[in-house]
Design an enzyme around this catalytic site. Structure first.
Site, PDB file in Angstrom:
ATOM      1  N   HIS A  44       3.093   9.142  -6.487  1.00 37.62           N
ATOM      2  CA  HIS A  44       3.967  10.331  -6.499  1.00 37.62           C
ATOM      3  C   HIS A  44       4.759  10.416  -7.797  1.00 37.62           C
ATOM      4  CE1 HIS A  44       7.575  12.635  -4.644  1.00 37.62           C
ATOM      5  NE2 HIS A  44       6.664  13.489  -5.064  1.00 37.62           N
TER       6      HIS A  44
ATOM      7  N   HIS B 148       0.829  -1.205   0.000  1.00 36.66           N
ATOM      8  CA  HIS B 148       0.000   0.000   0.000  1.00 36.66           C
ATOM      9  C   HIS B 148       0.866   1.257   0.000  1.00 36.66           C
ATOM     10  CE1 HIS B 148      -3.385   2.667   1.115  1.00 36.66           C
ATOM     11  NE2 HIS B 148      -2.503   3.258   1.895  1.00 36.66           N
ATOM     12  N   GLU B 149       1.903   1.254   0.834  1.00 36.67           N
ATOM     13  CA  GLU B 149       2.779   2.430   0.898  1.00 36.67           C
ATOM     14  C   GLU B 149       3.565   2.605  -0.403  1.00 36.67           C
ATOM     15  OE1 GLU B 149       2.193   4.469   3.106  1.00 36.67           O
ATOM     16  OE2 GLU B 149       0.983   3.124   4.336  1.00 36.67           O
TER      17      GLU B 149
ATOM     18  N   HIS C  23       1.582   4.543  -2.809  1.00 41.55           N
ATOM     19  CA  HIS C  23       1.700   5.998  -2.684  1.00 41.55           C
ATOM     20  C   HIS C  23       2.946   6.513  -3.413  1.00 41.55           C
ATOM     21  CE1 HIS C  23      -1.699   6.621  -0.158  1.00 41.55           C
ATOM     22  NE2 HIS C  23      -1.220   5.929   0.871  1.00 41.55           N
TER      23      HIS C  23
END
Length: 229
Positions: free
Chosen positions: A110, A102-103, A106
């Site tokens: 980005h 999940h991270e 991100h």
């Protein structure tokens, strides 16, 4: 003008959001604990999964660090650092795989300049200021009888609501990306993927709850302001 206590009647507006927030947090904790005890077949740690996904996305410059905070996992776009809690970093479980992925989602957002993330990051300084000053200005306006200060407090708190609303697509999209990669890359299989989805869905509900709480607080501020007229 009376300064409303925390026990004023408008508190009832917050009750549904408080209940949902409690339920969401309970759901997160129970799913995390359940699937943090289930090891994945291939034995990859959260750090290994994150590094694999980052490299495949061309994000070789993103570092992975350990942060000593349970469920404090996050991606820092300003320094391009993915920070994982010890349990996720070293764990070879469904929970650690889902959270690490999940991270990374991100980080990929980005890189691709995913619009909601870009907007959210750009308004963070203003939102932090609004969050700090909104309540002070609001109640100061009521106490002094200055409607302008009360209105300004409401407007500043509205920024918090906008931030929470923008956060929802950011978080849901990161989870969608994570689950897609975990499945297509063969990192998780069958029930493992479904378990990771439950962990991430539960986590997403905490953002939904936070948004409902922010909206409820805004409605409460408006109600207090109107009541004070």
């Amino acid at each position: 003008m009376p300064l409303y206590s925390i026990f004023d009647p408008t508190m009832i507006i917050l009750i549904p959001a408080i209940i949902i927030s409690f339920w969401a947090q309970t759901k997160v904790n129970s799913n995390y604990e359940k699937y943090s005890k289930v090891r994945i077949v291939n034995g990859y740690t959260g750090q290994q999964i994150a590094r694999m996904m980052l490299d495949e996305a061309g994000l070789w410059d993103v570092r992975i660090e350990v942060i000593n905070s349970k469920l404090g996992d996050h991606y820092d776009p300003s320094s391009k650092i993915l920070r994982l809690s010890p349990e996720v970093y070293s764990g070879s479980t469904i929970s650690s795989a889902g959270i690490a992925a999940h991270e990374v989602g991100h980080a990929i957002q980005h890189k691709e300049e995913y619009k909601p993330l870009t907007i959210r990051n750009s308004i963070v300084p203003v939102v932090n200021l609004g969050s700090s000053l909104s309540w002070i200005l609001f109640f100061l306006g009521i106490f002094l009888g200055f409607k302008g200060l009360t209105t300004l407090g409401i407007l500043l708190f509205s920024l918090v609501v906008i931030f929470q609303l923008i956060t929802l697509p950011v978080e849901f999209d990161a989870s969608t990306r994570a689950l897609s990669i975990l499945k297509s890359r063969g990192i998780l299989y069958g029930d493992e993927t479904r378990g990771a989805e439950k962990v991430l869905n539960a986590a997403a509900m905490t953002y939904v709850a936070a948004t409902l709480m922010a909206v409820s607080q805004l409605i409460r501020l408006i109600a207090i302001s109107n009541k004070d007229d």
